[in-house]
Design an enzyme around this catalytic site. Structure first.
Site, PDB file in Angstrom:
ATOM      1  N   TYR A 101      23.337  14.855  20.030  1.00 25.14           N
ATOM      2  CA  TYR A 101      24.667  15.476  20.117  1.00 25.14           C
ATOM      3  C   TYR A 101      24.645  16.489  21.259  1.00 25.14           C
ATOM      4  O   TYR A 101      23.697  17.269  21.403  1.00 25.14           O
ATOM      5  CB  TYR A 101      25.039  16.200  18.818  1.00 25.14           C
ATOM      6  CG  TYR A 101      26.309  17.027  18.964  1.00 25.14           C
ATOM      7  CD1 TYR A 101      27.549  16.466  18.701  1.00 25.14           C
ATOM      8  CD2 TYR A 101      26.259  18.347  19.406  1.00 25.14           C
ATOM      9  CE1 TYR A 101      28.715  17.191  18.868  1.00 25.14           C
ATOM     10  CE2 TYR A 101      27.425  19.083  19.575  1.00 25.14           C
ATOM     11  CZ  TYR A 101      28.649  18.509  19.305  1.00 25.14           C
ATOM     12  OH  TYR A 101      29.791  19.226  19.481  1.00 25.14           O
ATOM     13  N   GLU A 189      32.792  16.984  23.841  1.00 25.12           N
ATOM     14  CA  GLU A 189      31.532  16.622  23.192  1.00 25.12           C
ATOM     15  C   GLU A 189      31.186  15.157  23.407  1.00 25.12           C
ATOM     16  O   GLU A 189      32.069  14.305  23.555  1.00 25.12           O
ATOM     17  CB  GLU A 189      31.546  16.952  21.701  1.00 25.12           C
ATOM     18  CG  GLU A 189      32.525  16.170  20.870  1.00 25.12           C
ATOM     19  CD  GLU A 189      32.441  16.536  19.387  1.00 25.12           C
ATOM     20  OE1 GLU A 189      31.930  17.616  19.038  1.00 25.12           O
ATOM     21  OE2 GLU A 189      32.908  15.716  18.564  1.00 25.12           O
TER      22      GLU A 189
END
Length: 381
Positions: A101, A189
Site C-alpha cells: 500500500y 493512493e
C-alpha cells in the site's frame, strides 16, 4: 471530487508511476476486442465510485477473449452499493508476487501531506490501521522541499521492501506525491502497488479524491467528474454554488456558514433528533440561491421538518426570507418549517415570514426545540 480508477491511474502515469496497459469499455464486445488486442490474460474491473468492488464480484480475471466477454456480461449492468456499472477497465493481468500500500493524504494537524506505506497491500488501509497499526509507516513532507529521496527510502525500508526494489519505489513514491500536489488532491493512493514476478513494481489499482476548491485551476480534471454517480442532491447544489451533504435524518437544515451549520446539526441532535443534511448557503446569498437551497432540501423524501438558521452579516435576513417565500411559491409543500433569523434586517425578515405563517424563533436552542417537536409530531408551544 472522486475519480475512477482508470482516471487516477492515468494521472499517476503522467508523473512516472508505472501502470498496466489498459482500456475502457462499455460493452462486452468492446471488452472482447481489447482482450484480443492484448493477447494475454486480462482483468475486467468495474468502474464505480465505491469500494468493495472485488467482494461484490465486480473484478474478474479472464484468460482469453471469450472469457473476457463472458465476465463483462456479468459485470456490466450489475449494481454495486446502489451504483450501476456502466463501464469497465480492461487491464493486462499482472504476475503478482507481493502487494504494497502507498498513499498520500493531508494531515490537518501537522498541516503537511503525509505519505503512508504498508506491507499489507490489497487490504483497506482503515482495516490495517485498526488491526495492525504498527504496519503503517508514515512520513510528513515539508511543502517547501517535497518528498525527498531519503524519506521515500525510509518508507521502503520501514515496510521491509527488498533492496533491489528500493530505487523503483523511490521514483514511484515521488511520482505519487507530485501527482497529489499537481492535481490539488486530498487523497491519492495505490492499493495495491504490486511486486511482479519479473521484479518490477506496478500500480494495478489507484484512487484519487480532488479538492473541489482547487478545480478552477484544473479545468481538464474538472471535466472528469462523473455526474451519473454523484448524489443528485449534491450535484444540484453544486450548480448553485451551495455546500450540501445528504445525511440520514428527518430535519432539513439551511444555514449560512459552515461552522454555524455544524453547530445547528449538533443542537438538533442535542434535542433528540437527527439532521437530514448539511447545507451552507454561504455569505451574501440572494433570494434565488436560498430558493434553490430550499428546493433541494424539500426534494429529500426523508425530510419532515425544515430548520432555517441565518445569521445576517453579509447575508441579509430579509433576502433569505424572500428566497424562502419564492421557493414555497415554486415548490408546494406541507412540510413545517422553523426559522431563526438574526442580524442584518432581521426584523424585516421575520415580518416577511410571519406573513406566510411560518414559525420563528429568537435563539438556536428555541428553533431546534420547535423543529424537533414538529418532526416528532408534537404540538409546538
Amino acid at each position: 471530487m472522486k475519480l475512477h480508477e482508470y482516471q487516477s491511474k492515468r494521472i499517476f502515469a503522467k508523473y512516472g508511476v508505472p501502470i498496466p496497459k489498459g482500456e475502457i469499455a462499455t460493452t462486452p464486445q468492446e471488452v472482447r476486442s481489447i482482450a484480443r488486442s492484448m493477447g494475454k490474460p486480462v482483468v475486467v474491473k468495474s468502474q464505480v465510485l465505491v469500494g468493495g468492488r472485488g467482494k461484490a464480484g465486480g473484478v474478474k480475471l479472464a484468460k482469453d477473449p471469450d472469457e473476457a466477454e463472458a465476465v463483462a456480461k456479468q459485470i456490466l449492468g450489475m449494481k454495486i452499493k446502489g451504483l450501476t456499472v456502466k463501464k469497465v477497465l480492461v487491464d493486462e493481468a499482472a504476475d503478482i508476487k507481493g502487494e504494497i500500500y502507498l498513499g498520500a493524504v493531508m494531515d490537518r494537524n501537522s498541516q503537511r501531506v503525509v505519505m503512508m506505506a504498508s506491507s499489507e497491500g490489497g487490504v483497506e488501509i482503515e482495516e490495517v490501521a485498526r488491526v495492525s497499526p504498527e504496519k503503517i509507516i508514515k512520513i510528513a513532507v515539508n511543502p517547501s522541499l517535497g518528498l525527498m529521496g531519503f524519506q521515500a527510502r525510509q518508507l521502503a525500508f520501514g515496510i521491509g521492501l527488498d533492496k533491489s526494489l528500493v530505487g523503483q519505489f523511490v521514483k514511484i513514491a515521488q511520482g505519487l506525491y507530485n501527482a497529489y500536489i499537481g492535481s490539488d488532491a486530498s487523497l491519492a493512493e495505490i492499493n495495491p502497488l504490486v511486486v511482479t514476478g519479473g521484479g518490477k513494481l506496478l500500480a494495478v489499482d489507484g484512487k484519487m479524491v480532488l479538492d473541489d476548491n482547487g478545480l478552477f485551476r484544473h479545468p481538464d480534471l474538472a471535466e472528469m467528474r462523473d455526474v451519473d454517480e454523484e448524489n443528485p442532491y449534491e450535484a444540484e447544489a453544486r450548480r448553485y454554488g451551495l455546500s450540501y451533504v445528504k445525511l440520514d435524518g428527518a430535519i432539513g437544515c439551511m444555514v449560512n456558514g459552515a461552522g454555524l451549520a455544524m453547530a445547528t446539526m449538533d443542537v438538533i441532535k442535542l434535542y433528540g433528533s437527527e439532521p437530514a443534511n448539511f447545507l451552507d448557503v454561504g455569505g451574501g446569498a440572494k433570494a434565488d440561491k436560498v430558493a434553490a437551497a430550499l428546493r433541494i432540501i424539500l426534494s429529500d423524501k426523508n425530510v419532515n421538518t425544515v430548520l432555517i438558521n441565518i445569521f445576517g452579516g453579509i447575508t441579509r435576513a430579509d433576502e433569505v426570507a424572500k428566497g424562502i417565500i419564492q421557493a414555497l411559491d415554486e415548490v408546494k409543500t406541507d412540510v413545517p418549517m422553523v426559522a431563526r433569523l438574526i442580524g442584518t434586517n432581521e426584523k424585516e425578515g421575520r415580518e416577511i415570514l410571519a406573513s406566510a405563517n411560518m414559525a420563528t424563533a429568537s435563539s438556536l436552542a428555541e428553533a431546534a426545540q420547535k423543529a424537533v417537536a414538529l418532526s416528532k409530531g408534537r404540538a409546538v408551544a
